[in-house]
Design a protein around this motif. Sequence first.
Motif, PDB file in Angstrom:
ATOM      1  N   ASN A 122      -9.891   3.595  -4.696  1.00  0.00           N
ATOM      2  CA  ASN A 122     -10.976   2.751  -4.190  1.00  0.00           C
ATOM      3  C   ASN A 122     -12.084   3.519  -3.488  1.00  0.00           C
ATOM      4  OD1 ASN A 122      -9.521   3.387  -1.838  1.00  0.00           O
ATOM      5  ND2 ASN A 122      -9.834   1.356  -0.932  1.00  0.00           N
ATOM      6  N   ALA A 123     -12.094   4.847  -3.591  1.00  0.00           N
ATOM      7  CA  ALA A 123     -13.248   5.615  -3.116  1.00  0.00           C
ATOM      8  C   ALA A 123     -14.381   5.588  -4.142  1.00  0.00           C
ATOM      9  CB  ALA A 123     -12.846   7.065  -2.824  1.00  0.00           C
ATOM     10  N   PHE A 124     -14.138   4.944  -5.277  1.00  0.00           N
ATOM     11  CA  PHE A 124     -15.126   4.906  -6.355  1.00  0.00           C
ATOM     12  C   PHE A 124     -16.440   4.281  -5.884  1.00  0.00           C
ATOM     13  CE2 PHE A 124     -17.224   3.086 -10.051  1.00  0.00           C
ATOM     14  CZ  PHE A 124     -17.188   4.143 -10.937  1.00  0.00           C
ATOM     15  N   GLN A 125     -17.534   4.999  -6.171  1.00  0.00           N
ATOM     16  CA  GLN A 125     -18.874   4.493  -5.880  1.00  0.00           C
ATOM     17  C   GLN A 125     -19.870   5.266  -6.726  1.00  0.00           C
ATOM     18  OE1 GLN A 125     -20.058   5.295  -1.804  1.00  0.00           O
ATOM     19  NE2 GLN A 125     -18.603   6.987  -1.665  1.00  0.00           N
ATOM     20  N   ALA A 126     -21.165   4.951  -6.553  1.00  0.00           N
ATOM     21  CA  ALA A 126     -22.190   5.528  -7.423  1.00  0.00           C
ATOM     22  C   ALA A 126     -22.302   7.038  -7.285  1.00  0.00           C
ATOM     23  CB  ALA A 126     -23.549   4.874  -7.135  1.00  0.00           C
ATOM     24  N   ASN A 127     -22.010   7.565  -6.119  1.00  0.00           N
ATOM     25  CA  ASN A 127     -22.093   9.009  -5.900  1.00  0.00           C
ATOM     26  C   ASN A 127     -20.820   9.453  -5.200  1.00  0.00           C
ATOM     27  OD1 ASN A 127     -23.438  11.493  -6.092  1.00  0.00           O
ATOM     28  ND2 ASN A 127     -24.166  11.354  -3.994  1.00  0.00           N
ATOM     29  N   MET A 128     -20.096  10.389  -5.792  1.00  0.00           N
ATOM     30  CA  MET A 128     -18.820  10.818  -5.239  1.00  0.00           C
ATOM     31  C   MET A 128     -18.797  12.330  -5.066  1.00  0.00           C
ATOM     32  SD  MET A 128     -16.250   8.268  -7.344  1.00  0.00           S
ATOM     33  CE  MET A 128     -14.784   8.755  -6.435  1.00  0.00           C
ATOM     34  N   THR A 129     -18.575  12.771  -3.839  1.00  0.00           N
ATOM     35  CA  THR A 129     -18.514  14.197  -3.525  1.00  0.00           C
ATOM     36  C   THR A 129     -17.300  14.465  -2.641  1.00  0.00           C
ATOM     37  OG1 THR A 129     -19.929  13.884  -1.581  1.00  0.00           O
ATOM     38  CG2 THR A 129     -21.023  14.465  -3.656  1.00  0.00           C
ATOM     39  N   GLY A 130     -16.970  15.727  -2.478  1.00  0.00           N
ATOM     40  CA  GLY A 130     -15.879  16.109  -1.599  1.00  0.00           C
ATOM     41  C   GLY A 130     -14.514  15.860  -2.213  1.00  0.00           C
ATOM     42  N   ASP A 131     -13.508  15.825  -1.359  1.00  0.00           N
ATOM     43  CA  ASP A 131     -12.125  15.672  -1.784  1.00  0.00           C
ATOM     44  C   ASP A 131     -11.787  14.183  -1.866  1.00  0.00           C
ATOM     45  OD1 ASP A 131      -9.413  15.675  -2.217  1.00  0.00           O
ATOM     46  OD2 ASP A 131      -8.948  17.161  -0.669  1.00  0.00           O
ATOM     47  N   VAL A 132     -11.861  13.644  -3.067  1.00  0.00           N
ATOM     48  CA  VAL A 132     -11.643  12.212  -3.272  1.00  0.00           C
ATOM     49  C   VAL A 132     -10.223  11.807  -2.878  1.00  0.00           C
ATOM     50  CG1 VAL A 132     -11.564  10.403  -5.059  1.00  0.00           C
ATOM     51  CG2 VAL A 132     -13.414  12.080  -5.050  1.00  0.00           C
ATOM     52  N   GLY A 133      -9.272  12.729  -3.024  1.00  0.00           N
ATOM     53  CA  GLY A 133      -7.898  12.433  -2.657  1.00  0.00           C
ATOM     54  C   GLY A 133      -7.718  12.126  -1.187  1.00  0.00           C
ATOM     55  N   GLU A 134      -8.670  12.551  -0.366  1.00  0.00           N
ATOM     56  CA  GLU A 134      -8.611  12.275   1.075  1.00  0.00           C
ATOM     57  C   GLU A 134      -9.484  11.090   1.471  1.00  0.00           C
ATOM     58  OE1 GLU A 134      -6.530  13.731   3.101  1.00  0.00           O
ATOM     59  OE2 GLU A 134      -5.785  15.016   1.484  1.00  0.00           O
ATOM     60  N   GLN A 135     -10.175  10.494   0.504  1.00  0.00           N
ATOM     61  CA  GLN A 135     -11.126   9.422   0.815  1.00  0.00           C
ATOM     62  C   GLN A 135     -10.601   8.030   0.493  1.00  0.00           C
ATOM     63  OE1 GLN A 135     -14.803  10.415  -1.218  1.00  0.00           O
ATOM     64  NE2 GLN A 135     -14.718  12.524  -0.489  1.00  0.00           N
ATOM     65  N   GLY A 136      -9.723   7.929  -0.508  1.00  0.00           N
ATOM     66  CA  GLY A 136      -9.235   6.620  -0.913  1.00  0.00           C
ATOM     67  C   GLY A 136      -8.182   6.078   0.043  1.00  0.00           C
ATOM     68  N   THR A 137      -8.110   4.750   0.115  1.00  0.00           N
ATOM     69  CA  THR A 137      -7.076   4.097   0.931  1.00  0.00           C
ATOM     70  C   THR A 137      -6.110   3.292   0.074  1.00  0.00           C
ATOM     71  OG1 THR A 137      -8.533   2.194   1.324  1.00  0.00           O
ATOM     72  CG2 THR A 137      -8.563   3.963   2.957  1.00  0.00           C
ATOM     73  N   CYS A 138      -6.466   3.068  -1.195  1.00  0.00           N
ATOM     74  CA  CYS A 138      -5.546   2.415  -2.131  1.00  0.00           C
ATOM     75  C   CYS A 138      -5.923   2.838  -3.540  1.00  0.00           C
ATOM     76  CB  CYS A 138      -5.565   0.885  -1.988  1.00  0.00           C
ATOM     77  SG  CYS A 138      -7.088   0.068  -2.564  1.00  0.00           S
ATOM     78  N   THR A 139      -5.020   2.595  -4.469  1.00  0.00           N
ATOM     79  CA  THR A 139      -5.267   2.929  -5.868  1.00  0.00           C
ATOM     80  C   THR A 139      -4.646   1.861  -6.757  1.00  0.00           C
ATOM     81  OG1 THR A 139      -4.881   4.548  -7.651  1.00  0.00           O
ATOM     82  CG2 THR A 139      -3.212   4.412  -5.926  1.00  0.00           C
ATOM     83  N   THR A 140      -5.235   1.661  -7.912  1.00  0.00           N
ATOM     84  CA  THR A 140      -4.687   0.694  -8.872  1.00  0.00           C
ATOM     85  C   THR A 140      -3.648   1.335  -9.782  1.00  0.00           C
ATOM     86  OG1 THR A 140      -6.317   1.055 -10.651  1.00  0.00           O
ATOM     87  CG2 THR A 140      -6.935  -0.465  -8.885  1.00  0.00           C
TER      88      THR A 140
END
Length: 332
Positions: free
Chosen positions: A50-68
């Motif tokens: 759920n870190a998905f957005q129009a612009n994604m940078t950095g370590d995405v694995g540390e940004q999300g709080t849930c996943t499908t």
Amino acid sequence: MKWLSVLALAGSSQAALRFGCSTLTIQRLDPVVEPGNTPSSHLHQIVGGNAFQANMTGDVGEQGTCTTCTFSEDFSNYWTAVMFFKHSNGSYKRVPIMQNTALPNGINGGMTVYYTQKDFNSNGNNKITAFKPGFRMIVGNPTTSTLDNAKKNIGLRFVCLAEKATRFPELPDFPTKACKGGIMTVHHFPSCWDGKNLDSPDHQSHMYATTKEAFQDAGPCPASHPVRVAQVAYETLWDTTQFDKMWPADGSNPFVLSYGDNKGYGTHADYLFGWKGDSLQRAMDSSCMFNACENGRPLKSQAVAAMNKCTVKKMVNEDIDGWLPALPGHHM
């Protein structure tokens, strides 16, 4: 897939992951090819963190709080163009996706994701290096406009399903008749990395594909791209059966991908890495197979209800359901 030969190797070979991801969102966003654009040029079917957005940078694995996705440490995002049915009156309706029979029941829509060792069907003893934070890639090109060029995109195929378990024949373009069980799109990504670049201007040249047709082992990585990474692949099953009775009288294909492709030659997919910490590397170093990798052996996993609950807000305000006068982002 004929997985029996793979399962026979399970005791001595490294991991192969196969898991489901429910739908996260369906929007015109593309943080790889069109970062920051709200909206992007065409509609995508998106699963994952759920870190998905129009612009994604950095370590995405540390940004999300849930996943499908089944594995709760996987905040990666996986997406493809959306399939539409074009009615003889010129209007369009989005084709929904459905879960694979290999996945748990109840997944909302669903895409099947694979991380394997060689090619789609074979596991091996290669050292597999996990992707690094910030890594992304695409496969396929929406500008592909000829059948010959589509055939050259090995690993990008369609399957006319007699049932959900159908896997052959693989076609380089849309089926030419109504398919009893729907249509599956298959996207294999390259599995050789240059070891340096997390991305490239075309989102492809930092990777090299040695994929071969169907169930043959992929070839060795070249010196220019010496690092073997996991063979990432998607299966997306489109529930086209609701349109069977509306098939055009002249027998022409009524399906179109969301960027306006009614042949399927330009089928493509995007991948943005987001596994948390060293979780993917631990999986690739293990000997687990498929759902045997769940429940902490070695990956944390979650139930279908938690997968379905994860979502993101709508960032592009447009109608994508019902009968539409034009494809989203395309003018009449």
